[in-house]
Design a protein around this motif. Structure first.
Motif, PDB file in Angstrom:
ATOM      1  N   VAL A  15       0.814  -1.213   0.000  1.00  0.00           N
ATOM      2  CA  VAL A  15       0.000   0.000   0.000  1.00  0.00           C
ATOM      3  C   VAL A  15       0.844   1.258   0.000  1.00  0.00           C
ATOM      4  O   VAL A  15       0.313   2.353  -0.118  1.00  0.00           O
ATOM      5  N   ARG A  16       2.146   1.121   0.157  1.00  0.00           N
ATOM      6  CA  ARG A  16       3.017   2.281   0.253  1.00  0.00           C
ATOM      7  C   ARG A  16       3.382   2.831  -1.099  1.00  0.00           C
ATOM      8  O   ARG A  16       3.498   2.109  -2.074  1.00  0.00           O
ATOM      9  N   LYS A  17       3.600   4.126  -1.131  1.00  0.00           N
ATOM     10  CA  LYS A  17       4.169   4.772  -2.309  1.00  0.00           C
ATOM     11  C   LYS A  17       5.678   4.699  -2.137  1.00  0.00           C
ATOM     12  O   LYS A  17       6.220   5.269  -1.202  1.00  0.00           O
ATOM     13  N   HIS A  18       6.352   3.962  -2.992  1.00  0.00           N
ATOM     14  CA  HIS A  18       7.790   3.757  -2.847  1.00  0.00           C
ATOM     15  C   HIS A  18       8.573   4.938  -3.381  1.00  0.00           C
ATOM     16  O   HIS A  18       8.299   5.445  -4.451  1.00  0.00           O
ATOM     17  N   GLU A  19       9.543   5.345  -2.596  1.00  0.00           N
ATOM     18  CA  GLU A  19      10.463   6.381  -3.020  1.00  0.00           C
ATOM     19  C   GLU A  19      11.865   5.866  -2.734  1.00  0.00           C
ATOM     20  O   GLU A  19      12.117   5.294  -1.673  1.00  0.00           O
ATOM     21  N   PRO A  20      12.796   6.048  -3.665  1.00  0.00           N
ATOM     22  CA  PRO A  20      14.130   5.464  -3.517  1.00  0.00           C
ATOM     23  C   PRO A  20      14.872   5.898  -2.259  1.00  0.00           C
ATOM     24  O   PRO A  20      15.614   5.133  -1.679  1.00  0.00           O
ATOM     25  N   LYS A  70      10.215   0.632  13.577  1.00  0.00           N
ATOM     26  CA  LYS A  70       9.929   0.372  12.165  1.00  0.00           C
ATOM     27  C   LYS A  70       9.588   1.655  11.414  1.00  0.00           C
ATOM     28  O   LYS A  70      10.004   1.843  10.278  1.00  0.00           O
ATOM     29  N   LEU A  71       8.812   2.522  12.070  1.00  0.00           N
ATOM     30  CA  LEU A  71       8.360   3.751  11.414  1.00  0.00           C
ATOM     31  C   LEU A  71       9.236   4.951  11.749  1.00  0.00           C
ATOM     32  O   LEU A  71       8.933   6.071  11.350  1.00  0.00           O
ATOM     33  N   GLN A  72      10.300   4.701  12.488  1.00  0.00           N
ATOM     34  CA  GLN A  72      11.240   5.754  12.871  1.00  0.00           C
ATOM     35  C   GLN A  72      10.520   6.925  13.544  1.00  0.00           C
ATOM     36  O   GLN A  72      10.707   8.090  13.191  1.00  0.00           O
ATOM     37  N   ALA A  73       9.707   6.571  14.547  1.00  0.00           N
ATOM     38  CA  ALA A  73       8.926   7.568  15.276  1.00  0.00           C
ATOM     39  C   ALA A  73       9.403   7.623  16.729  1.00  0.00           C
ATOM     40  O   ALA A  73       9.533   6.577  17.367  1.00  0.00           O
ATOM     41  N   PRO A  74       9.636   8.816  17.275  1.00  0.00           N
ATOM     42  CA  PRO A  74      10.160   8.924  18.636  1.00  0.00           C
ATOM     43  C   PRO A  74       9.115   8.741  19.736  1.00  0.00           C
ATOM     44  O   PRO A  74       9.473   8.520  20.885  1.00  0.00           O
ATOM     45  N   ASN A  75       7.822   8.822  19.416  1.00  0.00           N
ATOM     46  CA  ASN A  75       6.785   8.687  20.430  1.00  0.00           C
ATOM     47  C   ASN A  75       5.474   8.224  19.796  1.00  0.00           C
ATOM     48  O   ASN A  75       5.391   8.064  18.575  1.00  0.00           O
ATOM     49  N   ARG A  76       4.440   8.019  20.619  1.00  0.00           N
ATOM     50  CA  ARG A  76       3.157   7.502  20.118  1.00  0.00           C
ATOM     51  C   ARG A  76       2.482   8.443  19.123  1.00  0.00           C
ATOM     52  O   ARG A  76       1.908   7.982  18.142  1.00  0.00           O
ATOM     53  N   VAL A  77       2.531   9.721  19.388  1.00  0.00           N
ATOM     54  CA  VAL A  77       1.899  10.687  18.471  1.00  0.00           C
ATOM     55  C   VAL A  77       2.576  10.639  17.103  1.00  0.00           C
ATOM     56  O   VAL A  77       1.908  10.574  16.064  1.00  0.00           O
ATOM     57  N   ALA A  83       2.081   6.535  10.561  1.00  0.00           N
ATOM     58  CA  ALA A  83       1.219   5.465  10.045  1.00  0.00           C
ATOM     59  C   ALA A  83       0.164   6.013   9.083  1.00  0.00           C
ATOM     60  O   ALA A  83      -0.135   5.387   8.069  1.00  0.00           O
ATOM     61  N   PHE A  84      -0.373   7.193   9.371  1.00  0.00           N
ATOM     62  CA  PHE A  84      -1.325   7.810   8.446  1.00  0.00           C
ATOM     63  C   PHE A  84      -0.629   8.283   7.173  1.00  0.00           C
ATOM     64  O   PHE A  84      -1.109   8.050   6.067  1.00  0.00           O
ATOM     65  N   VAL A  85       0.506   8.941   7.315  1.00  0.00           N
ATOM     66  CA  VAL A  85       1.239   9.450   6.151  1.00  0.00           C
ATOM     67  C   VAL A  85       1.667   8.310   5.233  1.00  0.00           C
ATOM     68  O   VAL A  85       1.602   8.433   4.006  1.00  0.00           O
ATOM     69  N   LEU A  86       2.084   7.191   5.813  1.00  0.00           N
ATOM     70  CA  LEU A  86       2.537   6.041   5.032  1.00  0.00           C
ATOM     71  C   LEU A  86       1.384   5.152   4.569  1.00  0.00           C
ATOM     72  O   LEU A  86       1.602   4.103   3.986  1.00  0.00           O
ATOM     73  N   GLU A  87       0.155   5.568   4.879  1.00  0.00           N
ATOM     74  CA  GLU A  87      -1.060   4.864   4.476  1.00  0.00           C
ATOM     75  C   GLU A  87      -1.153   3.460   5.068  1.00  0.00           C
ATOM     76  O   GLU A  87      -1.729   2.559   4.474  1.00  0.00           O
ATOM     77  N   ILE A  88      -0.584   3.310   6.254  1.00  0.00           N
ATOM     78  CA  ILE A  88      -0.743   2.058   6.992  1.00  0.00           C
ATOM     79  C   ILE A  88      -2.094   2.070   7.681  1.00  0.00           C
ATOM     80  O   ILE A  88      -2.796   1.065   7.723  1.00  0.00           O
ATOM     81  N   LEU A  89      -2.469   3.234   8.219  1.00  0.00           N
ATOM     82  CA  LEU A  89      -3.797   3.419   8.792  1.00  0.00           C
ATOM     83  C   LEU A  89      -4.699   4.075   7.753  1.00  0.00           C
ATOM     84  O   LEU A  89      -4.283   4.996   7.054  1.00  0.00           O
TER      85      LEU A  89
END
Length: 104
Positions: A15-20, A70-77, A83-89
């Motif tokens: 579902v992801r838009k791949h970018e190199p 996995k998503l390189q996120a420092p906290n829950r927010v 997850a929304f930006v990457l279209e996982i949610l």
């Protein structure tokens, strides 16, 4: 990089838009990770998630930490934002749901 992370070339199941230059790649979540991500997105605490999923709160925290890595996120927010930006949610439902294509 987390060893469970799957990087891939564009394909119909991703579902992801791949970018190199994007190190995140194609992500596949276990069903447990998907339920935890949905719960975190709905604002549930680790305690509430542990009661609802019949897991210990330490297990919930472990999975949140793995998802954050996995998503390189420092906290829950940031985790939920990524997850929304990457279209996982999905953006078309409340409470938030994981796109079925991202679950093993």
């Amino acid at each position: 990089m987390y060893s469970g992370q799957k990087n891939c070339e564009p394909h119909s199941g991703c579902v992801r838009k791949h970018e190199p230059h994007d190190p995140v790649g194609c992500l596949m979540l276990s069903s447990t990770q998907a339920r935890i991500l949905e719960g975190v997105a709905a604002g549930f605490s680790s305690g509430r998630l542990s009661r609802e999923l019949y897991l210990s709160s330490k297990t919930i925290d472990y999975h949140v930490r793995v998802l954050s890595d996995k998503l390189q996120a420092p906290n829950r927010v940031a985790l939920i934002s990524r997850a929304f930006v990457l279209e996982i949610l999905r953006t078309d439902s409340w409470p938030p749901r994981v796109a079925c294509e991202t679950v093993d």
